[in-house]
Design a protein around this motif. Structure first.
Motif, short mmCIF file in Angstrom:
data_model
loop_
_atom_site.label_atom_id
_atom_site.label_comp_id
_atom_site.label_asym_id
_atom_site.label_seq_id
_atom_site.Cartn_x
_atom_site.Cartn_y
_atom_site.Cartn_z
N PHE A 272 -2.24 35.74 -5.50
CA PHE A 272 -0.81 35.84 -5.20
C PHE A 272 -0.08 34.58 -5.65
CE2 PHE A 272 2.69 34.60 -2.41
CZ PHE A 272 3.58 35.62 -2.70
N GLU A 273 -0.62 33.43 -5.36
CA GLU A 273 0.03 32.17 -5.73
C GLU A 273 0.18 32.05 -7.24
OE1 GLU A 273 2.17 28.78 -5.06
OE2 GLU A 273 1.59 30.33 -3.65
N TYR B 57 -6.39 35.82 -18.02
CA TYR B 57 -7.47 34.86 -17.94
C TYR B 57 -7.72 34.31 -16.55
CZ TYR B 57 -7.49 35.11 -22.97
OH TYR B 57 -7.57 35.56 -24.24
N MET B 58 -7.14 34.93 -15.53
CA MET B 58 -7.44 34.50 -14.17
C MET B 58 -8.88 34.84 -13.86
SD MET B 58 -4.21 35.55 -11.88
CE MET B 58 -2.59 35.29 -12.50
N PRO C 133 -12.02 36.31 -12.33
CA PRO C 133 -12.20 37.57 -11.60
C PRO C 133 -12.51 37.38 -10.11
CG PRO C 133 -13.40 37.63 -13.66
CD PRO C 133 -12.86 36.23 -13.50
N GLY C 134 -13.14 36.29 -9.73
CA GLY C 134 -13.50 36.07 -8.34
C GLY C 134 -12.39 35.44 -7.50
N THR C 135 -11.20 35.36 -8.04
CA THR C 135 -10.09 34.73 -7.35
C THR C 135 -9.75 35.51 -6.08
OG1 THR C 135 -9.20 34.06 -9.49
CG2 THR C 135 -7.70 33.95 -7.64
N ASP C 136 -9.58 34.78 -4.96
CA ASP C 136 -9.23 35.48 -3.72
C ASP C 136 -7.75 35.89 -3.76
OD1 ASP C 136 -7.51 33.44 -2.66
OD2 ASP C 136 -9.23 32.36 -1.87
N ASN C 137 -7.36 36.76 -2.83
CA ASN C 137 -6.00 37.31 -2.84
C ASN C 137 -4.92 36.26 -2.69
OD1 ASN C 137 -6.62 39.91 -3.44
ND2 ASN C 137 -6.64 40.62 -1.31
N ASN C 138 -5.16 35.25 -1.84
CA ASN C 138 -4.14 34.21 -1.67
C ASN C 138 -3.94 33.43 -2.96
OD1 ASN C 138 -3.65 34.86 0.99
ND2 ASN C 138 -5.17 33.43 1.77
N ARG D 139 2.86 34.54 -8.30
CA ARG D 139 4.16 34.06 -7.82
C ARG D 139 4.69 32.96 -8.73
NH1 ARG D 139 6.63 30.17 -5.00
NH2 ARG D 139 4.76 28.91 -4.83
N LEU D 140 3.82 32.03 -9.11
CA LEU D 140 4.23 30.93 -9.98
C LEU D 140 4.65 31.43 -11.36
CD1 LEU D 140 1.65 28.15 -9.04
CD2 LEU D 140 4.10 28.21 -8.50
N GLU D 141 3.95 32.42 -11.90
CA GLU D 141 4.33 32.99 -13.20
C GLU D 141 5.70 33.66 -13.11
OE1 GLU D 141 3.14 32.86 -16.31
OE2 GLU D 141 1.70 31.43 -15.51
N LEU D 142 5.93 34.40 -12.06
CA LEU D 142 7.21 35.05 -11.86
C LEU D 142 8.33 34.02 -11.74
CD1 LEU D 142 8.74 37.71 -11.29
CD2 LEU D 142 8.15 37.41 -8.88
#
Length: 131
Positions: A30-31, A19-20, A22-27, A34-37
């Motif tokens: 990544f964040e 559900y992220m 689609p227009g989310t930038d790479n940074n 990273r938080l899910e991990l």
């Protein structure tokens, strides 16, 4: 217990990634990833650290010293959730003229930690083989 924690983790990971926007930038992407991990790793880190009894502040300090910094707004709800699942036991005691809540693994928590460590080692081995 294992099934419910695994189901919860898988659900959060799948839904979080699916559900992220689609227009989310790479940074930002990544964040989010990273938080899910990190969220799944924090449960294991907290359980492992609580093989020895701690109160909140010393637990935060121990985790931070070992590279797993966690803020209070994340730690205390996690502790309450783990306790509600029967994985931790806690008690209030006075220390240094202050009441502090001490946490440690319950018998079920020790068993869950053992199972999660086995799972973690399998995942780690698989990832190392792929990387």
């Amino acid at each position: 217990m294992k099934k419910s924690l695994t189901t919860y983790t898988v659900y959060r990971t799948v839904c979080g990634v699916h559900y992220m926007t689609p227009g989310t930038d790479n940074n930002e992407l990544f964040e989010n990833l990273r938080l899910e991990l990190r969220r799944g790793s924090l449960v294991l880190a907290v359980l492992a650290a609580l093989r020895k009894e701690h109160y909140g502040y010393t637990l935060r300090k121990t985790l931070s010293e070992r590279g797993m910094a966690i803020d209070e707004g994340t730690l205390y709800p996690l502790l309450r959730r783990l306790e509600s699942h029967g994985l931790l036991v806690s008690e209030w005691r006075e220390e240094d003229k202050r009441n502090k809540r001490f946490y440690k693994l319950s018998a079920d928590g020790k068993e869950m930690l053992k199972q999660l460590l086995t799972e973690w080692q399998g995942i780690n081995s698989s990832l190392n083989g792929m990387l």
